[in-house]
Enzyme design. Structure first.
Site, PDB file in Angstrom:
ATOM      1  N   HIS A 116      -7.515  -6.046   0.572  1.00 27.79           N
ATOM      2  CA  HIS A 116      -6.265  -5.084   0.462  1.00 27.79           C
ATOM      3  C   HIS A 116      -5.356  -5.520   1.625  1.00 27.79           C
ATOM      4  O   HIS A 116      -4.064  -5.459   1.098  1.00 27.79           O
ATOM      5  CB  HIS A 116      -6.705  -3.807   0.831  1.00 27.79           C
ATOM      6  CG  HIS A 116      -5.827  -2.649   0.664  1.00 27.79           C
ATOM      7  ND1 HIS A 116      -4.959  -2.654  -0.498  1.00 27.79           N
ATOM      8  CD2 HIS A 116      -5.173  -1.800   1.715  1.00 27.79           C
ATOM      9  CE1 HIS A 116      -3.923  -1.368  -0.331  1.00 27.79           C
ATOM     10  NE2 HIS A 116      -4.150  -1.159   1.104  1.00 27.79           N
TER      11      HIS A 116
ATOM     12  N   ASP B 294      -2.206  13.706  13.590  1.00 25.14           N
ATOM     13  CA  ASP B 294      -2.423  15.208  12.867  1.00 25.14           C
ATOM     14  C   ASP B 294      -1.882  15.263  11.487  1.00 25.14           C
ATOM     15  O   ASP B 294      -2.435  15.908  10.362  1.00 25.14           O
ATOM     16  CB  ASP B 294      -1.965  16.240  13.678  1.00 25.14           C
ATOM     17  CG  ASP B 294      -2.841  16.344  14.978  1.00 25.14           C
ATOM     18  OD1 ASP B 294      -4.258  16.122  14.952  1.00 25.14           O
ATOM     19  OD2 ASP B 294      -2.371  16.967  16.058  1.00 25.14           O
TER      20      ASP B 294
ATOM     21  N   SER C 199       0.782  -1.196  -0.060  1.00 25.79           N
ATOM     22  CA  SER C 199       0.091   0.027  -0.115  1.00 25.79           C
ATOM     23  C   SER C 199       0.788   1.248  -0.017  1.00 25.79           C
ATOM     24  O   SER C 199       1.641   1.424  -0.901  1.00 25.79           O
ATOM     25  CB  SER C 199      -1.033  -0.118   1.279  1.00 25.79           C
ATOM     26  OG  SER C 199      -2.109   0.875   0.840  1.00 25.79           O
TER      27      SER C 199
END
Length: 255
Positions: free
Chosen positions: A233, A174, A84
């Site tokens: 996946h 964040d 990925s």
């Protein structure tokens, strides 16, 4: 440098395993151990993940440069397996520093931009009240309100450190949220990688589609395409033995 974990013999051509978004080296520990019987295997925590450094940028040029530094510190060339986000990082590395990559396995990702945003998972982790949690089962029950899938909750909770003085996520949530467009995207990198490449996909996944093959072959002209039936996946977690045997056969073909 990235937090790096090495196992197996000292001699031999190393295999570098690169995890995906929200992952860590520990997700690949069992596979790394099984593959390390006849070669060194190196796993890493990518930037803003696990025990690696925190940074404001999480783009693929930066992540590829991080991997180049690891390979240079471990002999100067490696076989690379990336899943990925880690697969995209490996691809950019091979296109920009091809001398560092002997051969490559790209797990369930293509060199294209995606709309599979993971911001909802970032938000779920940020909203989880982790103060006072005493066990992973408590965390799982609390996270279930926002993440219904058992396997995805289990995967995310591997990055929750409940043994710290104050419970914490081993993820820079964040920055990962801010950089999500870069992570989902693909930098239009020039060049071609002429080495051996296997694109190993889950048969039930929609991440590597037939319409991606022209783009893949333009960048990786030797690309071979292999699917693991029934896997999605997270194919290495869903079909670990099939994934391991396919990876080992590919790696061993040139040893």
């Amino acid at each position: 440098m990235l937090a790096t974990y090495r196992q197996g013999p000292e001699e031999g051509h190393p295999l570098l395993i690169v995890h995906g978004l929200f992952g860590s080296a520990r997700n690949w520990g069992v596979l790394a151990k099984r593959l390390s019987t006849d070669r060194p295997v190196i796993t890493v925590d990518m930037r803003n993940h696990g025990e690696s450094f925190r940074a404001e940028a999480n783009g693929y040029a930066d992540m590829a440069a991080d991997l180049a530094q690891v390979i240079e510190a471990n002999g100067g060339q490696a076989d690379v397996l990336g899943h990925s986000m880690g697969g995209k990082s490996a691809m950019v590395l091979s296109l920009t520093r091809p001398e560092l990559v002997r051969q490559m396995i790209v797990a369930d990702i293509a060199p294209v931009a995606y709309s599979h945003t993971q911001l909802h998972l970032v938000q779920a982790m940020k909203e989880l009240k982790i103060e006072g949690l005493r066990s992973r089962s408590e965390a799982d029950a609390a996270l279930q309100e926002h993440v219904a899938e058992n396997a995805i909750r289990a995967f995310l909770l591997q990055s929750l450190d409940l043994k710290a003085d104050t419970p914490r996520w081993r993820l820079n949530l964040d920055v990962l949220a801010e950089e999500m467009p870069q992570i989902l995207g693909w930098p239009e990198t020039e060049g071609r990688y002429e080495g051996r490449v296997m694109f190993l996909s889950g048969g039930a996944s929609d991440y590597v589609l037939p319409e991606h093959r022209q783009k893949i072959r333009g960048l990786f002209p030797t690309a071979r395409f292999v699917k693991i039936p029934g896997a999605g996946h997270w194919l290495h977690a869903e079909r670990p033995r099939e994934f391991e045997s396919t990876v080992a056969a590919w790696l061993n073909a040139i040893i």
